[in-house]
Motif scaffolding. Structure first.
Motif, mmCIF file in Angstrom:
data_model
loop_
_atom_site.group_PDB
_atom_site.id
_atom_site.type_symbol
_atom_site.label_atom_id
_atom_site.label_comp_id
_atom_site.label_asym_id
_atom_site.label_seq_id
_atom_site.Cartn_x
_atom_site.Cartn_y
_atom_site.Cartn_z
ATOM 1 N N LEU A 187 33.514 49.058 21.068
ATOM 2 C CA LEU A 187 32.856 49.219 19.763
ATOM 3 C C LEU A 187 31.879 48.082 19.467
ATOM 4 N N GLY A 188 31.495 47.333 20.504
ATOM 5 C CA GLY A 188 30.465 46.315 20.347
ATOM 6 C C GLY A 188 30.945 44.999 19.780
ATOM 7 N N THR A 189 32.262 44.781 19.747
ATOM 8 C CA THR A 189 32.804 43.514 19.239
ATOM 9 C C THR A 189 32.943 42.524 20.396
ATOM 10 N N THR A 243 41.724 32.616 19.644
ATOM 11 C CA THR A 243 40.433 33.210 19.282
ATOM 12 C C THR A 243 39.657 32.226 18.415
ATOM 13 N N ILE A 244 38.407 31.958 18.795
ATOM 14 C CA ILE A 244 37.560 31.021 18.046
ATOM 15 C C ILE A 244 36.614 31.769 17.120
ATOM 16 N N ASN A 245 35.999 32.832 17.654
ATOM 17 C CA ASN A 245 34.998 33.562 16.868
ATOM 18 C C ASN A 245 34.938 35.022 17.283
ATOM 19 N N VAL A 246 34.413 35.850 16.395
ATOM 20 C CA VAL A 246 34.217 37.271 16.690
ATOM 21 C C VAL A 246 32.796 37.653 16.251
ATOM 22 N N PHE A 247 32.044 38.239 17.184
ATOM 23 C CA PHE A 247 30.676 38.676 16.893
ATOM 24 C C PHE A 247 30.651 40.209 16.909
ATOM 25 N N ARG A 248 30.409 40.804 15.747
ATOM 26 C CA ARG A 248 30.431 42.270 15.630
ATOM 27 C C ARG A 248 29.021 42.839 15.657
ATOM 28 N N ILE A 295 21.041 38.007 20.716
ATOM 29 C CA ILE A 295 21.456 36.669 21.148
ATOM 30 C C ILE A 295 22.166 36.044 19.952
ATOM 31 N N TRP A 296 23.407 35.621 20.168
ATOM 32 C CA TRP A 296 24.225 35.059 19.100
ATOM 33 C C TRP A 296 24.346 33.553 19.248
#
Length: 534
Positions: free
Chosen positions: A405-407, A83-88, A132-133
């Motif tokens: 849950l949008g993660t 896992t590199i990143n998590v965008f919540r 947009i992340w």
């Protein structure tokens, strides 16, 4: 010391010709070949080229002068991912991440569509925003997109990375230009839009780069031009009976379009049927070419293999299936039935034998059918809630997975899973061909067996009919016999009665005579008694 690279684009194309557009390049080549100077130029270049080839053969520019060093042993690493990143989702009331789209230039940004797909169960006060992340900044989204209804799907325009296309929950098509901000740039009118959520949107290969099409569970596929989104340019009803009846249409839930096959597109439906369509058909009935049925539930993912477009992947119910256009009756390969429902799937863009699937139990499966066919090469528990969608980056290294849950979790797969293996293309091709051939043989065998059964059934029916006719004839004969004997017996009885009557007549006369004689005798006796004296 520094290293610099130059990106070389094929050929010296004029500015008005896009080298990526096949039609434009073919047209330009034909135009050039008709030119008189073309032959002269080729003959002049031919002699120069011949000299260069001879020189190349004489001197080996790739000769290794220092090959005494021991070769480095290549170790085959086990498949892995990290896992590199998590965008919540920054909103308090969480929504599901329903669709992901990578930025076409550099893949440093990720567009995520958020909505609640539970029918009429959207929480009160739920935000409609999608984001947009930036890959480097998981704390805050770069841009918020504000639609009039939650976005179910969101796609970057491959020709213009500032433009995004969205499909809304209320059936509208929305378009954004990030240079103009968060508000919708173009929006379709609700009376000419879909009647159900828009589950699929795809940009078409066109000169303008403004054409796209969408699919919804209302059973319609619509074509649009974002320069004029007031109404669709064309509508196709997904009625496989080809009667164009909207009430008979199958709900479209996934779309597939391969730019190398510009006239073909495919639709995955709620009913587990894949519909193959041809846009060149003159009538809507001609546009629906054939169907592939094999899933028990909605087809959430549908994608052609990037190396072998004849073969495509479908994900639905508890399995992922690989199909061939040459074998329509059944899939050529499939995974085992999982305990958890499958929600999405995609091919690796860099390896023809690798594909990815997400499940409701929060796991990501990476399949490599050259390495292992019965089980996934790698299974990862990404999160505790259900995974809804996934998208693979163009280089095949990064995978983004969106949850209930949008993660959105960003994963990097090991080098072996993203790099084309030695002879992999040939192996994958031979596997596809072998399985297609096997399936065709099985289909032919099944067809033969069905015909035999049908023949047997027809033979049994004929036998029954013959038996019925035979029994009918027997019944008629016995009935006739009974009637015949009845007539004979009745005639015999009548004759017997007549004979009896004839026999009874003389008996009666004798009896009468005897009675008369008795009466006379009695009279004489009475008279004799009267005559004798007292």
């Amino acid at each position: 010391m520094e290293t610099r690279g130059v990106n070389h684009v094929e050929g010296g194309w004029p500015k008005d010709v896009n080298p990526l557009e096949l039609e434009q390049t073919i047209r330009f080549r034909k135009k050039v070949e008709k030119d008189e100077n073309y032959i002269n130029a080729i003959t002049q270049l031919g002699s120069i080229m011949e000299h260069c080839i001879k020189q190349n053969n004489a001197i080996d520019i790739y000769e290794e002068y220092f090959d005494d060093e021991d070769p480095v042993e290549v170790t085959e690493e086990a498949p892995s991912a990290k896992t590199i990143n998590v965008f919540r989702d920054p909103q308090e009331i969480k929504r599901a991440a329903t669709h992901l789209s990578w930025h076409p230039d550099g893949n440093r940004k990720l567009a995520v569509a958020y909505s609640c797909l539970d029918f009429q169960r959207a929480p009160v006060g739920m935000s409609f925003d999608s984001y947009i992340w930036d890959m480097e900044n998981p704390n805050k989204p770069e841009i918020a997109l504000r639609p009039s209804s939650p976005l179910v799907t969101l796609e970057y325009n491959p020709k213009d990375s500032h433009v995004l296309l969205g499909g809304c929950y209320n059936g509208q098509i929305a378009c954004w230009d990030t240079r103009k901000g968060s508000l919708v740039a173009e929006l379709s009118t609700i009376e000419f839009s879909h009647r159900d959520p828009v589950y699929g949107t795809i940009w078409l290969q066109s000169k303008t780069g403004t054409e796209c099409f969408s699919a919804s569970t209302d059973g319609q596929v619509m074509w649009w031009d974002i320069r004029k989104l007031s109404e669709p340019t064309e509508v196709l009803i997904m009625d496989i009976s080809k009667k164009e009846m909207l009430e008979n249409a199958l709900g479209a839930i996934s779309l597939e379009f391969e730019s190398t096959l510009p006239t073909k597109f495919m639709v995955g439906t709620e009913q587990g049927v894949v519909i193959s369509c041809n846009r060149k058909g003159k009538t809507p009935a001609e546009k629906i070419v054939c169907t592939f049925s094999g899933h028990h539930g909605p087809i959430y993912a549908l994608q052609r293999n990037p190396f072998y477009p004849k073969n495509f992947l479908t994900v639905g119910d508890w399995t992922a299936r690989i199909w061939s256009e040459d074998s329509r009756e059944s899939s050529i390969m499939w995974t085992k039935y999982h305990m958890a429902y499958l929600t999405d799937g995609a091919w690796s863009p860099s390896r023809p034998a690798v594909f990815f699937t997400t499940k409701m139990d929060g796991t990501l499966d990476i399949w490599d059918f050259v390495f292992k066919q019965c089980d996934p090469a790698l299974t990862l528990k990404v999160c505790d809630e259900a995974l809804f969608c996934l998208r693979v980056q163009d280089n095949g290294c990064l995978i983004a997975c969106g949850s209930r849950l949008g993660t959105t979790t960003l994963l990097e797969v090991s080098h072996g899973l993203a790099t084309l293996q030695r002879n992999e293309k040939n192996i994958a091709s031979s596997v596809f061909e072998r399985e297609t051939r096997r399936e065709k043989i099985l289909e032919a065998r099944h067809r033969e067996m069905r015909l035999k059964e049908k023949g047997k059934a027809e033979g049994k029916e004929e036998e029954l009919r013959e038996e019925e006719t035979a029994t009918d004839l027997e019944g008629l004969v016995t009935k006739a016999e009974e009637e015949f004997f009845e007539v004979i017996f009745s005639e015999l009885k009548r004759k017997e009665k007549d004979a009896m009557k004839k026999k009874q007549k003389p008996k009666r006369n004798l009896e009468e005579e005897e009675e008369m004689l008795d009466q006379e005798m009695e009279g004489e006796e009475e008279r004799g008694e009267e005559e004798t004296p007292a």
